[in-house]
Enzyme design. Structure first.
Site, PDB file in Angstrom:
ATOM      1  N   HIS A  26       0.832  -1.200   0.000  1.00  0.00           N
ATOM      2  CA  HIS A  26       0.000   0.000   0.000  1.00  0.00           C
ATOM      3  C   HIS A  26       0.874   1.260   0.000  1.00  0.00           C
ATOM      4  O   HIS A  26       1.573   1.523   0.973  1.00  0.00           O
ATOM      5  CB  HIS A  26      -0.885  -0.050   1.245  1.00  0.00           C
ATOM      6  N   HIS A  68      -0.920  10.209  -3.330  1.00  0.00           N
ATOM      7  CA  HIS A  68      -2.197   9.763  -2.766  1.00  0.00           C
ATOM      8  C   HIS A  68      -3.286  10.820  -2.853  1.00  0.00           C
ATOM      9  O   HIS A  68      -4.457  10.513  -3.054  1.00  0.00           O
ATOM     10  CB  HIS A  68      -2.030   9.340  -1.307  1.00  0.00           C
TER      11      HIS A  68
END
Ligand code: CA
Length: 338
Positions: A26, A68
């Site tokens: 991740h 992100h």
């Protein structure tokens, strides 16, 4: 165990894909290095991640960046380096900067833009290495991953996410339309390729499959909240009818862990939903997010308990983890990984 329960377990086991659960890094090895930096990706590759995640947003000059957020002010020194370039809401947007400008930014471990305090205090201390980390473009990241795949002989796949597509389109930009040809150029175009494309917005997922003709694997992300900005109703997607509809569109779902399992406040056994069983019955893979050793789900007693709940009981097909090594080690101990 009652017969019905036994049958249920047997059905779930039969319906689940036979392959070992996937470890998805991740934002890279983000438990150890600033998220989405080249160092975090290289480290995740070395730790044995099966897939490396890329969150994607556009720059002013229409280049997909591995970031992100649509904002820059919680992972970089943009506020100090480009004072006055924020919008009326006080935020600094990647879309307002060219790649040449973005490359001047120092990337840091994620922090609170108001207080300057790190979000995960025990993680990498960026203050000790100012100027080391930079924002990567999608092209650069794919080149490094494929370079490592070649030099190590071990192929790590990619797991790109189309971030905030509705917002990009409101800004007159089309992120998906820019990203797909780049993926194709690097050999990611079909379901046989080591790539899962992911998105939180159902309208964009439909568009990727329809108008934009994406033929590779596709994952519908399912948030822990009620709705997404494009109107996606996550509760409805988790019903039998919702899952059936998704089965005609995507290859799997990426739900928040809380949509699969929660822990009661007073301790005791975790409570499971039927989401994984429903998905498996419709042939969908399930890759929940996110395992954080230093930020476990509410009331979850330990990292072991979290891994056991997801892999041994719920039988998910993969997981997003900030800690590739810890998740891979748990799977090895469980005999699910060589
Ligand atoms: Ca993501």
């Amino acid at each position: 165990m009652k017969l019905a329960a036994l049958l249920l377990t047997a059905t779930a086991a039969l319906a689940a894909p036979a392959s070992a659960p996937l470890v998805v890094a991740h934002r890279g090895a983000s438990g150890y290095l600033p998220e989405h930096t080249q160092a975090a990706k290289v480290h995740a590759h070395a730790l044995g991640a099966d897939f490396l995640e890329q969150d994607l947003v556009l720059s002013k000059d229409d280049v997909p960046l591995v970031l992100h957020d649509i904002y820059l002010d919680t992972i970089s020194d943009v506020a100090a380096r480009f004072p006055g370039r924020q919008r009326a809401d006080g935020r600094f947007y990647a879309l307002d900067f060219t790649v040449a400008e973005l490359k001047q930014l120092q990337v840091r471990e994620r922090f609170n833009a108001r207080t300057g305090e790190p979000v995960y205090p025990k993680r990498y201390d960026s203050k000790a290495t100012p100027g080391v980390f930079r924002i990567s473009t999608l092209d650069e990241e794919l080149q490094v991953i494929q370079g490592l795949n070649r030099s190590t002989g071990r192929v790590a796949g990619i797991y790109p996410e189309i971030k905030a597509p509705r917002w990009h389109r409101d800004q007159g930009r089309d992120l998906s339309r820019v990203v797909l040809p780049i993926l194709a150029r690097y050999g990611y175009a079909t379901k046989a390729d080591a790539c899962f494309l992911q998105c939180f917005e159902l309208s964009e997922v439909r568009r990727l499959r329809g108008e934009l003709g994406w033929k590779g694997r596709l994952i519908m992300l399912i948030g822990g909240g009620a709705k997404e900005v494009d109107g996606t109703d996550y509760g409805a997607l988790c019903t039998p009818a919702g899952i059936k509809e998704l089965a005609g569109l995507v290859d799997g779902i990426g739900p928040a862990i809380s949509r699969i399992v929660t822990w009661p406040p007073a301790g005791g056994a975790p409570k499971f939903t039927d989401l994984v069983r429903l998905a498996h019955e419709s042939g969908l893979a399930v890759h929940p997010y996110t395992i954080r050793i230093d930020d476990l789900p509410r009331n979850c007693p330990s990292a072991d308990a979290l891994h056991a709940a997801l892999f041994a009981t719920a039988r998910v097909d993969g997981v997003f983890t900030d800690f590739t090594d810890r998740t891979a080690a748990w799977l090895r101990r469980a005999g699910s990984r060589p």
